[in-house]
Design an enzyme around this catalytic site. Structure first.
Site, PDB file in Angstrom:
ATOM      1  N   TYR A  63      48.191  42.039  46.540  1.00 22.37           N
ATOM      2  CA  TYR A  63      49.260  41.688  45.596  1.00 22.37           C
ATOM      3  C   TYR A  63      48.813  40.609  44.628  1.00 22.37           C
ATOM      4  CZ  TYR A  63      50.314  37.290  48.060  1.00 22.37           C
ATOM      5  OH  TYR A  63      50.238  36.039  48.600  1.00 22.37           O
ATOM      6  N   LYS A 116      43.616  38.844  48.033  1.00 23.00           N
ATOM      7  CA  LYS A 116      45.047  38.477  48.065  1.00 23.00           C
ATOM      8  C   LYS A 116      45.793  39.580  48.805  1.00 23.00           C
ATOM      9  CE  LYS A 116      48.287  36.032  45.031  1.00 23.00           C
ATOM     10  NZ  LYS A 116      48.642  35.006  45.986  1.00 23.00           N
ATOM     11  N   GLU A 127      42.406  25.126  51.756  1.00 26.41           N
ATOM     12  CA  GLU A 127      43.415  25.211  50.689  1.00 26.41           C
ATOM     13  C   GLU A 127      44.787  24.963  51.311  1.00 26.41           C
ATOM     14  OE1 GLU A 127      43.608  29.207  48.978  1.00 26.41           O
ATOM     15  OE2 GLU A 127      43.139  30.096  50.916  1.00 26.41           O
ATOM     16  N   LEU A 136      41.386  31.457  48.284  1.00 23.64           N
ATOM     17  CA  LEU A 136      41.761  32.248  47.114  1.00 23.64           C
ATOM     18  C   LEU A 136      41.330  31.498  45.842  1.00 23.64           C
ATOM     19  CD1 LEU A 136      43.390  34.848  46.314  1.00 23.64           C
ATOM     20  CD2 LEU A 136      45.235  33.262  45.732  1.00 23.64           C
TER      21      LEU A 136
END
Ligand code: PDD
Length: 275
Positions: A30, A144, A176, A200
């Site tokens: 996504y 993702k 992250e 990401l």
């Protein structure tokens, strides 16, 4: 109105098969793309990242850049909010039975638009709370993926601890946030974990770096130890829905937030929205 497999239809009429591999396995990818004043923010960058996620998962990209643009333009015209957020999901498609194996299937494409409520500068300057926990996700977080069970549990943890975000560490190194990238300001240098397969490559992260460089700040993409983060002058997180957000407290430790350097980066970032 939402988009599902070539059709524009009301959300209540958008239905998928129970054999869709997105439903059964979380077998899909996504994107979340912000839109400011009908201006899609960094669409090319988001579509490139989507293409990377699709390649990595061996799902065929169903559309060209122009085709995506036409679909999105039509959806955005039907949603009247000032700022919007696009959710775009592609799953591997519908199998014949529930089997881990897959053949060449027709991907399922679902796109919807919602209002994007962004906090204004006055709301951001005071900063937000976070806590640090172990990053127990898989090692391919550059994809993702819609398989977000761990992230869902991190959100529950954030709610239980009354914090905005969970910052993740692996072997003493910050990776992250549960749904954001992390920056620290340390002796006038901005540091952020370097991109590797385990985090990401945030589009907002890229733009925050751009804004920092444009305002003559030094930026280092490097390992950040948990102890470096706790000793930092400031901590920020970034994402498509939060922009660049100061963190004012991690556990019992407080940090200064909304200072001059953050304001400089924040102000420049705002100029990128109308590029
Ligand atoms: N999440 N890291 C993770 C794990 C994320 O889920 C996100 C964004 C980011 C920031 O990426 P970007 O700047 O491109 O939004 C980093 C989105 C907003 C979400 O899942 O809703």
């Amino acid at each position: 109105m939402v988009f599902l497999n070539g059709e524009f239809l009301p959300q209540k009429d958008a239905k998928i098969s129970t054999l869709d591999r997105g439903f059964l396995f979380g077998d899909g990818v996504y994107e979340v793309i912000p839109v400011y004043n009908q201006n899609i923010f960094k669409l090319t960058e988001h579509l490139n990242r989507l293409d990377g996620s699709l390649r990595a998962t061996k799902i065929k990209n169903p559309f060209t850049g122009n085709e995506y643009k036409n679909i999105l333009t039509k959806l955005l015209k039907n949603n009247f909010a000032k700022n919007q957020t696009i959710y775009l999901q592609i799953t591997r498609g519908v199998g014949e039975s529930r089997s881990h194996n897959f053949k060449n299937l027709t991907p399922t494409i679902y796109i919807r638009v919602d209002e994007l409520k962004i906090r204004n500068k006055n709301e951001l300057v005071c900063g937000f709370k976070a806590i640090i926990t172990k990053d127990i996700r898989w090692n391919n977080c550059y994809i993702k993926s819609t398989s977000l069970l761990t992230n869902v549990l991190y959100v529950e943890m954030a709610q239980a601890n009354l914090v905005e975000e969970i910052i993740l560490e692996k072997n003493g190194i910050i990776t992250e946030g549960a749904s954001s990238n992390v920056f620290i300001l340390s002796k006038n240098t901005i540091k952020t974990p370097k991109i590797n397969g385990e985090i990401l490559a945030g589009i907002t992260r890229e733009m925050v770096i751009k804004s920092a460089i444009a305002t003559n700040l030094e930026v280092k993409e490097c390992d950040i130890k948990t102890s470096d983060l706790m000793d930092a002058d400031e901590v920020w997180i970034s994402s498509s829905t939060r922009e660049v957000m100061p963190i004012s407290q991690i556990g019992d430790k407080t940090f200064s937030s909304g200072g001059e350097v953050w304001q400089q980066v924040y102000n420049h970032f705002q100029t990128l929205k109308s590029e």
